[in-house]
Structures are given as C-alpha cells and as structure tokens.
Scaffold this active site. Structure first.
Site, mmCIF file in Angstrom:
data_model
loop_
_atom_site.group_PDB
_atom_site.id
_atom_site.type_symbol
_atom_site.label_atom_id
_atom_site.label_comp_id
_atom_site.label_asym_id
_atom_site.label_seq_id
_atom_site.Cartn_x
_atom_site.Cartn_y
_atom_site.Cartn_z
ATOM 1 N N TYR A 52 20.585 88.087 -18.406
ATOM 2 C CA TYR A 52 19.831 87.242 -17.463
ATOM 3 C C TYR A 52 20.792 86.344 -16.708
ATOM 4 C CZ TYR A 52 14.814 87.848 -17.619
ATOM 5 O OH TYR A 52 13.561 88.323 -17.414
ATOM 6 N N GLU A 54 19.792 84.259 -13.607
ATOM 7 C CA GLU A 54 19.195 83.549 -12.476
ATOM 8 C C GLU A 54 20.184 82.551 -11.883
ATOM 9 O OE1 GLU A 54 17.272 84.247 -15.155
ATOM 10 O OE2 GLU A 54 15.128 84.151 -14.612
ATOM 11 N N ASP A 198 17.254 95.260 10.718
ATOM 12 C CA ASP A 198 17.076 96.008 9.469
ATOM 13 C C ASP A 198 17.877 97.294 9.632
ATOM 14 O OD1 ASP A 198 16.240 97.702 7.480
ATOM 15 O OD2 ASP A 198 14.128 97.126 7.604
ATOM 16 N N THR A 224 19.187 98.327 2.815
ATOM 17 C CA THR A 224 19.219 98.903 1.475
ATOM 18 C C THR A 224 20.658 99.344 1.230
ATOM 19 O OG1 THR A 224 18.555 101.002 2.449
ATOM 20 C CG2 THR A 224 16.831 99.716 1.366
ATOM 21 N N LYS A 227 21.142 104.361 1.037
ATOM 22 C CA LYS A 227 20.938 105.439 2.022
ATOM 23 C C LYS A 227 22.312 105.900 2.511
ATOM 24 C CE LYS A 227 16.253 103.995 3.265
ATOM 25 N NZ LYS A 227 15.978 102.582 2.961
ATOM 26 N N ARG A 233 20.354 102.226 -5.837
ATOM 27 C CA ARG A 233 19.072 101.835 -5.233
ATOM 28 C C ARG A 233 18.957 100.313 -5.259
ATOM 29 N NH1 ARG A 233 15.178 104.642 -3.481
ATOM 30 N NH2 ARG A 233 16.404 106.458 -4.028
HETATM 31 N N1 DSN Z 1 11.365 104.866 2.266
HETATM 32 C C1 DSN Z 1 12.390 104.538 3.188
HETATM 33 C C2 DSN Z 1 12.672 105.648 4.126
HETATM 34 O O1 DSN Z 1 12.496 106.766 3.726
HETATM 35 O O2 DSN Z 1 13.075 105.430 5.256
HETATM 36 C C3 DSN Z 1 12.147 103.308 3.929
HETATM 37 O O3 DSN Z 1 11.645 102.354 3.089
#
Ligand code: DSN
Length: 427
Positions: A52, A54, A198, A224, A227, A233
């Site tokens: 933990y 925080e 984003d 994120t 990707k 993730r």
């Molecule tokens: N699920 C993601 C995508 O496939 O673009 C976006 O959140």
C-alpha cells in the site's frame, strides 16, 4: 512456471493457457491492443502487488515505501524524458480514470467541454450520455467533415467561439489522421479554455516524434500505457506545471492533478503496474522503439493501400497513423457486429466501430476498426499486410460460407507460425 496456480486453481490456470494460445494463434488487429515485453510482464507478477502506497514518492501514508518510491520516481522521470513533460502522474489505473481525474482537477460539475463526437472517433469518456462524463459535464461535440472524413479546424474554432467551453478536448479512439495540436491549443487560448489531449492511441507515435508530440504544447495530456506505448495496462496524466487559465490560483496545475488522482479519486496505486510502466518507458526510450513505431505506421499505410486496391471503403480514404476504419456496410453489405464475429471465426481479431454518420447503432455499427501495433510487435512488415487485407476481404465477402472461412483459418494458422509470440514463455 504457473505451478502454484495450477495446484490452487485449475480453472484459472486453464484460462491463462487458453488465452495465451488464442493470442499466439491469431492475427491481432485490435488497434488498441499490443503485446508487452517479457520484462514488463514479469514485473507485473512480482511482490510489488502486496504494497500500500497512498500518496506520492517521499510523502506516503504507510511505512515501508522506500523501494516503491524508487520505482514510482523512475516511472515519472522516464515519462518526463520520453514526452518532454513538465509534470507526470503515473498512478491512474486506466484511461477512463485518467480522464475523470483530469476533468476533476480543473472543472466543476456541469462545466462545458468541447470534444470529438463518439460516432466520429471520440471516446466514451469524451461525453457519451451513458458515461460519467456525459452525465456530469455539459458536453458539446465537433466531428469530421462528411466529404473528407477529417476534422475541420475552422469548424472547431467556430464552435469553440460560440460555446465558450472551459475545456477543449482533442484526441480520439478511432480517427486515422493526424491531429493539429498547435491549432487546438491556439483555439483554446483564444476562448480562454484549457486544452486537454487524450493521446491514448497515439502515445507511442508522439513519444517518438512520428506524430507531433502535444505534451510540450497542451495544458493536460492523458494517455493509457498499453496501446502503441506497449506498456502494462494502465494510464498516466502529464501536464504543465503552472495553471495557464488560472495563473493566480493557489495551487499549480500539477498539484491540482495530483490531488485529483489521490486523494480525489483513487486510493492505493498499483505498484506492480507502476514499476512495469517504468520498465516500458525505459524500453520506449531505446532507439529500437522508434524503429518499431515507424514500422507500425508503414504497415498501416501498406494495409490501407491493399484495401484500396481491393476496393474497400475506408473513412477518410486511408491512414496517417496506426489505425484504419473500414466501412464494411458500404464495402461488403454487412454490419460491423457480423464482420467482427466472422473474422473472429478465422482467427483475425478486430472490433466493430461506428463510422461518421453511421446508419447503424453503437452495438451494430457500419464499420470495423483495425490497427497494426500488435502485429508489428510480432515482426510483420509491409509484405504481410497484402495477405492480411486479402483475408479480410475474402472473409467479409463470404461471411456465411463455411468452406471459405475454414480455408482462411487454416491459412492464418500456418502463416502465424512464422511470427512466434513469447517463444521463451514456459506455458
Ligand atoms: N477501449 C479502448 C479502445 O479500444 O480504443 C478505448 O478505451
């Protein structure tokens, strides 16, 4: 490996085995997916999950964080170097959380946001009425030009001047063209709004300069990490240190973001994932990663050319980045849901997606979205793209022909053997 899991829970053990096999045996075309390196995967399965933490490095609410501090600080420092960022928060658990936290840091409930329409390539958290974003904030949308399939910045400016949003949001989850982040920033400044980008989809392209990097330009940037960035993730928020829109406020923009993440919206960070983010950022700082991203884009362009030659209709006619939107309704007379299902039957994984001015519904739209990040990680190059496009077209032209689907699946299974996935993994 996995011996303890096998002993304790055979059902989950089998899920892991089957999922690994599915990934190995398929052509992964989901534009938002990728395959992490063995080092990133190993890091997620370590003792760091037990802690933990925080708070932030050197300011924690629990003892025993001296090693976790090193890991989180490395993730922050490497992300700053990768994106040329003034401030980074690596704790957001996922992209949706990162967006919620970014909104929470600078907006009040019902404040106005101007963002890209979901049906034109935007994201659920960019104001969908079924999402927290659409319920809590007053969203207005811009879309793409019906003729060109591209964002018309004059239209964005016109809308921003009329709406006067508190936040102008750029970024997407399904737009195959480049974004003009400087122009978005100019518009935001003209109307006194914050500019948030984003970059979840194109983070790897931005980090390597293959797409303009908005981090030195915009106020807040969310992404994120799993990707095109090819990390675990999760997500992160980058920002300017100072609050350009409210220069006199007591807290800097960086502090507002940190407070919005913790204690505003999250509790304990996922320390095993943050360490894996640090590892992935180190990998992304290596020259090889730029070569990888260049190949991702070359592959997407080669795939688009093949689709063009085979007469398929793509939104905007092609791609500048890692993804393509195929209008399967117009090209093959089938809807996205069925297209996704029949491609799954031949071990090609793709997802149904709305296209601008879609004639269907979000659950059964007219398009599918496909991308090249995962197959490029497996080592595929331009020459393989022709074959993949042919399989798409053959399958989508014959969605109910079992013989065709069986033939394509056999070809896929043979082909994929040339591109081993996790060859050293003992399961
Ligand atoms: N699920 C993601 C995508 O496939 O673009 C976006 O959140």
């Amino acid at each position: 490996m996995l011996d303890s899991l096998k002993k304790v829970d055979e059902k989950i053990y089998n899920v892991v085995l089957n999922e690994t096999k599915r990934q190995r045996d398929g052509v992964e075309m989901i534009a938002s997916e990728n395959f992490v390196s063995p080092a990133v995967m190993e890091t997620m399965g370590t003792t760091l999950t037990n802690k933990y933490s925080e708070g932030y490095p050197k300011k924690r609410y629990y003892s025993g964080n001296e090693f976790i501090d090193i890991s989180e600080q490395l993730a922050i420092d490497r992300a700053k170097e990768l994106f040329n960022a003034e401030h980074v928060n690596v704790q957001p658990h996922a992209g949706s959380q990162a967006n919620a936290e970014a909104f929470f840091s600078i907006l009040n409930i019902k404040d106005k946001i101007l963002a890209m329409d979901l049906a034109h390539g935007g994201h659920l958290t960019h104001g969908s009425p079924v999402n927290f974003s659409g319920k809590q904030y007053a969203f207005f949308h811009y879309g793409v030009d019906p003729e060109t399939g591209r964002i018309d910045m004059d239209d964005v400016r016109k809308r921003a001047k009329i709406i006067k949003p508190k936040l102008l949001l750029s970024g997407f989850s399904a737009y195959p063209r480049e974004l003009d982040f400087k122009e978005f920033q100019d518009i935001a400044e003209e109307v006194g709004a914050y500019h948030m980008c984003d970059i979840a989809h194109i983070a790897g392209l931005c980090a390597t300069g293959i797409h303009e990097n908005p981090v030195p330009i915009a106020d807040i940037i969310t992404t994120t990490t799993h990707k095109t960035l090819r990390g675990p993730r999760g997500a992160m928020i980058m920002s300017k240190e100072l609050d350009r829109v409210k220069p006199k406020s007591k807290k800097s923009l960086a502090r507002k973001i940190d407070s919005a993440v913790f204690p505003g919206m999250q509790g304990g960070p996922l320390d095993h994932v943050i360490a894996a983010k640090a590892v992935a950022f180190k990998e992304a700082l290596q020259p090889d990663f730029k070569l990888y991203i260049e190949q991702v884009v070359k592959n997407a362009k080669a795939l688009a050319e093949s689709f063009h030659d085979l007469g398929a209709t793509m939104v905007s006619g092609g791609t500048d980045n890692h993804l393509i939107l195929l209008d399967v309704d117009e090209s093959f007379g089938i809807r996205g849901k069925k297209a996704e299902t029949v491609l799954d039957e031949v071990n090609i994984f793709t997802n149904k997606n709305m296209v601008p001015n879609d004639r269907g519904t979000p659950y059964d739209p007219c398009g599918i979205r496909l991308g090249t990040p995962a197959i490029t990680t497996r080592g595929m190059k331009e020459s393989e793209m022709q074959q993949i496009a042919k399989w798409y077209v053959e399958t989508l032209k014959n969605p109910d022909d079992a013989a065709v689907k069986s033939k394509v699946k056999q070809e896929v299974l043979e082909f994929i053997k040339e591109f081993p996935l996790y060859p050293d993994l003992e399961y």
